[in-house]
Scaffold this motif. Structure first.
Motif, PDB file in Angstrom:
ATOM      1  N   SER A   1       0.822  -1.211   0.000  1.00  0.00           N
ATOM      2  CA  SER A   1       0.000   0.000   0.000  1.00  0.00           C
ATOM      3  C   SER A   1       0.853   1.258   0.000  1.00  0.00           C
TER       4      SER A   1
ATOM      5  N   ILE B   1      -6.400   3.278   1.451  1.00  0.00           N
ATOM      6  CA  ILE B   1      -5.796   2.101   0.808  1.00  0.00           C
ATOM      7  C   ILE B   1      -5.548   0.983   1.818  1.00  0.00           C
TER       8      ILE B   1
ATOM      9  N   HIS C   1     -10.300   1.042   3.545  1.00  0.00           N
ATOM     10  CA  HIS C   1     -10.701   1.339   2.157  1.00  0.00           C
ATOM     11  C   HIS C   1     -12.220   1.324   1.966  1.00  0.00           C
TER      12      HIS C   1
ATOM     13  N   ILE D   1      -9.225   1.795  -2.136  1.00  0.00           N
ATOM     14  CA  ILE D   1      -8.343   0.966  -2.958  1.00  0.00           C
ATOM     15  C   ILE D   1      -7.955  -0.259  -2.141  1.00  0.00           C
TER      16      ILE D   1
ATOM     17  N   GLY E   1      -5.865  -3.932  -2.184  1.00  0.00           N
ATOM     18  CA  GLY E   1      -4.885  -4.799  -2.832  1.00  0.00           C
ATOM     19  C   GLY E   1      -5.411  -6.216  -2.953  1.00  0.00           C
TER      20      GLY E   1
ATOM     21  N   GLU F   1       0.295  -8.051  -8.069  1.00  0.00           N
ATOM     22  CA  GLU F   1      -0.464  -7.147  -7.204  1.00  0.00           C
ATOM     23  C   GLU F   1      -1.412  -6.293  -8.043  1.00  0.00           C
TER      24      GLU F   1
ATOM     25  N   TYR G   1      -5.349  -4.023  -7.909  1.00  0.00           N
ATOM     26  CA  TYR G   1      -6.097  -3.218  -6.941  1.00  0.00           C
ATOM     27  C   TYR G   1      -7.548  -3.060  -7.370  1.00  0.00           C
TER      28      TYR G   1
ATOM     29  N   SER H   1     -10.466  -5.078 -11.394  1.00  0.00           N
ATOM     30  CA  SER H   1      -9.339  -4.468 -10.694  1.00  0.00           C
ATOM     31  C   SER H   1      -8.282  -3.968 -11.679  1.00  0.00           C
TER      32      SER H   1
ATOM     33  N   GLN I   1      -1.147  -2.207 -10.700  1.00  0.00           N
ATOM     34  CA  GLN I   1      -0.542  -1.197  -9.818  1.00  0.00           C
ATOM     35  C   GLN I   1      -0.099   0.060 -10.578  1.00  0.00           C
TER      36      GLN I   1
ATOM     37  N   VAL J   1      -2.941   2.519 -11.418  1.00  0.00           N
ATOM     38  CA  VAL J   1      -3.834   3.070 -10.399  1.00  0.00           C
ATOM     39  C   VAL J   1      -3.787   4.606 -10.312  1.00  0.00           C
TER      40      VAL J   1
END
Lengths: 153, 561
Positions: B428, B455, B465, B472, B474, B481, B483, B509, B512, B515
């Protein structure tokens, strides 16, 4: 084989023969009516016979199963049970003060548990905030406990 | 500040001795890992990815300068020179040695701090509004009631092994800044027509895997019955809460499975037996606790104290800081000041030992030696005379603690995430930093206005979150990874009457790397749709719905693919 410890007259602990819980108690005691509740049972299950029971064992399925504590308080405080209340199963020495505060007066602890260790744990905290079966009034009835001023943080 | 009584001090001193014994038995092999685990957790000690993590309780977020200095000393001596403030108003040290923990606890006890029940399946630190006692919109000072609950819940013999952790929050103001609807029990203190205090009792809120908004089971519980009623709720939960599945063990699931009315009935029946019993509170007790709090010594200022308003006009940076980080106080001539722990050069909530020492010094000079921890992972100086505002600002700039972003998009709440936590699916902190960098233009941030962006590195949602206006989360996708983005969460009732809400997932999702831009597109959607300068993100979202936001954001994502 667990070792049995009993609270006698509200303070003393006596170490009883390890086999005591089933065999070597005096014959009179052995025939006395008793029941074992598991922490998954409801205490209400034994209410109809409560006045005849001389011992209730609450068997902890795991030492993190906190239901036994509420069960004990209900038996002592709500249903007026006065005879032996024994904690069995997965019970740790570290828990016996809380157990005794909830009304247990006998404890089956892992074999090899020393009496001195049990006594230390039993009296670990001298004062407690909450009312319980041993201390009928909560802390706020003795409120004049303030530390001196220099203890400010 | 609350000052300890003899029983308070004796309790934590004994707990230190007890934990020292438990630790040495564990190290000697007398306690198994399995046996030691719940014992250490009840004292705030986790075994983390790199080292043991110790969570120190800061009851209801109140800290003295002396206590902060002690925390700084621990960070310096036993950790890597910093600490991490959490959303539950506590502090965590991430790099400790297990063998040193008893000594650390002993140092903490000397300044009336401890780690009791900061973890484990027990009643945790009670949290509250960080403006308690100073907020102009306050009905009841929640601090006294929090302290009462702290005492009642500390080492409660019956409730040390609950089905799962149990969190209580108290608010006494018109605006709910304590997220009371998102706790196992939320209490909102109000006064009846005759002036007597009572509590709205909310049960079964929470975040995590199954986010739920709490439900009211008592509209007005007279204060005398607070503890007996809490005891009734806890007993029902302790006996009936599920223990077969830790993901279904919180009280919110019990409430859901039983239904509100049957649950309420069970609590009321239990309470019938406890009502008017030994736990009934007296005025004498409440007065005694109130007396243990030091009363801030406010001065009457002769000079006109709001000359800072002039400076605000001429110095834009100061103006922005006052607008965002300075808050009204119920006493004339005073304000509260937030120290933002959300600058881009550090993880949200992290403070170095040097900064802690410096903050303690500022608090001693300008805030009656008092500091508070906010649930947004910032610190607060609660009693700053207006006439010192500029000086305080200049000192905070020196320390890097004057980022004027409270309530804005870079004031991100984030958990420690995959960098530290063994539960996390994803990191995060680097993501928080990337988003902060994307929006680092303070003018742009101020133009966007108030927004909560939170997050969490996994579904346990330590980064809250679920209640971010933008949330957000994870997630792990075959070892990568990713999100998940939620919109529309809200942590509590606010001045505009928007209630607590759990955000909804808006679509697939996002990788990363994508985002920050995805968030930027959500913000553009808002700016294009807002009515006038003052409509906030959450209000626009509620008015126009989620569709325009999805369109903006996913249009980009498709292009990127």
């Amino acid at each position: 084989m667990p070792t049995l410890f009993k609270l006698i007259n509200g303070g003393l602990i006596t170490k009883v023969d390890p086999t005591a819980s089933n065999q070597d108690l005096n014959p009179q005691e052995q025939i006395q009516p008793h029941i074992t509740l598991r922490t998954s049972d409801a205490v209400e299950a034994c209410l109809s016979r409560l006045s005849q029971l001389k011992r209730i064992s609450i068997e902890f399925l795991s030492f993190t199963d906190g239901r036994g504590y509420s069960m004990a308080r209900l038996l002592r405080e709500r249903y007026g049970y006065r005879e032996e209340l024994r904690a069995t199963g997965d019970v740790l020495c570290d828990q016996i003060q809380a157990l005794s505060r909830c009304g247990f007066d006998a404890f089956e602890l892992p074999d090899g548990t020393r009496l001195t260790a049990v006594l230390t744990h039993l009296r670990m905290f001298q004062q407690n905030y909450q009312a319980d079966t041993l201390q009928p009034t909560p802390w706020w009835l003795n409120v004049e406990q303030a530390l001196p001023e220099q203890q400010d943080v | 500040m609350y000052r300890y009584t003899k029983i308070d001090q004796a309790t934590i001193d004994t707990r230190v001795r007890q934990f020292r014994d438990q630790t040495s038995r564990y190290l000697a092999g007398e306690l198994s890992e399995e046996q030691f685990r719940p014992l250490r957790l009840q004292n705030g000690l986790y075994i983390q990815r790199h080292a043991p993590m110790l969570r120190v309780a800061i009851p209801y977020g109140l800290l003295s300068a002396r206590q902060l200095r002690a925390l700084a000393e621990i960070a310096q001596t036993h950790d890597r020179g910093y600490g991490h403030f959490t959303t539950r108003q506590n502090i965590q040290f991430n790099w400790l040695q297990l063998t040193q923990v008893p000594d650390i606890l002993e140092k903490l006890a000397k300044v009336q701090l401890h780690a009791i029940q900061t973890s484990g399946n027990c009643i945790r630190n009670t949290t509250t509004d960080h403006f308690a006692g100073i907020a102009p919109d306050e009905n009841v000072n929640a601090l006294v009631w929090c302290e009462l609950i702290r005492q009642w819940s500390t080492l409660h013999p019956e409730f040390a092994h609950l089905p799962r952790k149990f969190k209580i929050a108290v608010s006494g103001a018109q605006v709910d800044r304590a997220a009371t609807y998102l706790h196992d029990i939320g209490l909102i203190a109000t006064t009846a027509r005759d002036g007597d205090v009572g509590f709205r009792v909310i049960v079964g809120g929470g975040m995590g895997r199954t986010p739920r908004i709490g439900q009211v089971i008592r509209e007005f519980l007279p204060w005398q019955h607070l503890l007996s009623y809490l005891e009734a709720i806890l007993r029902v939960y302790n006996l009936k809460g599920r223990r077969d599945n830790k993901y279904k063990a919180r009280i919110k699931i019990l409430l859901q499975e039983e239904g509100l009315e049957p649950f309420k009935k069970a609590v009321e029946e239990e309470w019938q037996h406890l009502q008017d019993g030994v736990n009934t509170l007296t005025r004498k007790k409440i007065n005694a606790i109130t007396k243990q709090f030091t009363e801030p010594k406010y001065c009457k200022f002769e000079t006109k104290d709001d000359f800072y308003k002039t400076l605000q006009k001429y110095d834009k940076r100061f103006g922005q800081w006052v607008k965002r980080n300075v808050h009204p106080h119920r006493v004339n001539g005073y304000v509260a000041v937030t120290l933002s722990l959300k600058a881009t050069d550090r993880a949200p909530g992290d403070v170095t030992a040097d900064q802690m020492q410096a903050i303690a010094r500022i608090a001693e000079r300008y805030s009656q030696e008092e500091i508070r921890v906010t649930h947004e992972q910032n610190l607060l100086l609660p009693h700053v005379p207006k006439k010192h505002l500029e000086t305080v600002w200049l000192e905070l700039i020196e320390l890097g603690l004057a980022t004027a972003n409270v309530g804005l998009i870079t004031n991100i709440i984030a958990c420690p995430g995959g960098d530290f936590c063994s539960l996390a699916n994803a990191k995060s902190l680097p993501l928080a930093k990337a988003i902060q960098n994307k929006f680092d233009d303070l003018d742009y941030q101020h133009d966007i206005g108030e927004i909560d962006l939170n997050i969490s590195g996994c579904i346990n949602s330590c980064g809250h979150h679920h209640v971010g206006h933008i949330g957000i989360l994870g997630v792990d996708k075959q070892g990568e990874e990713w999100y998940q983005i939620t919109l529309g969460g809200n942590q509590g009732t606010n001045a505009n009457g928007i209630n607590a809400a759990v955000g909804k997932i808006i679509g697939p999702s996002v990788k990363q790397a994508d985002v920050p831009h995805f968030i930027e597109r959500l913000i553009e959607a808002y700016l294009d749709h807002r009515e006038g300068q003052h409509e906030r993100f959450i209000e626009t979202l509620q008015r126009v719905g989620v569709e325009p936001f999805k369109e903006y954001a996913y249009a980009y994502a498709v292009q990127a693919d």
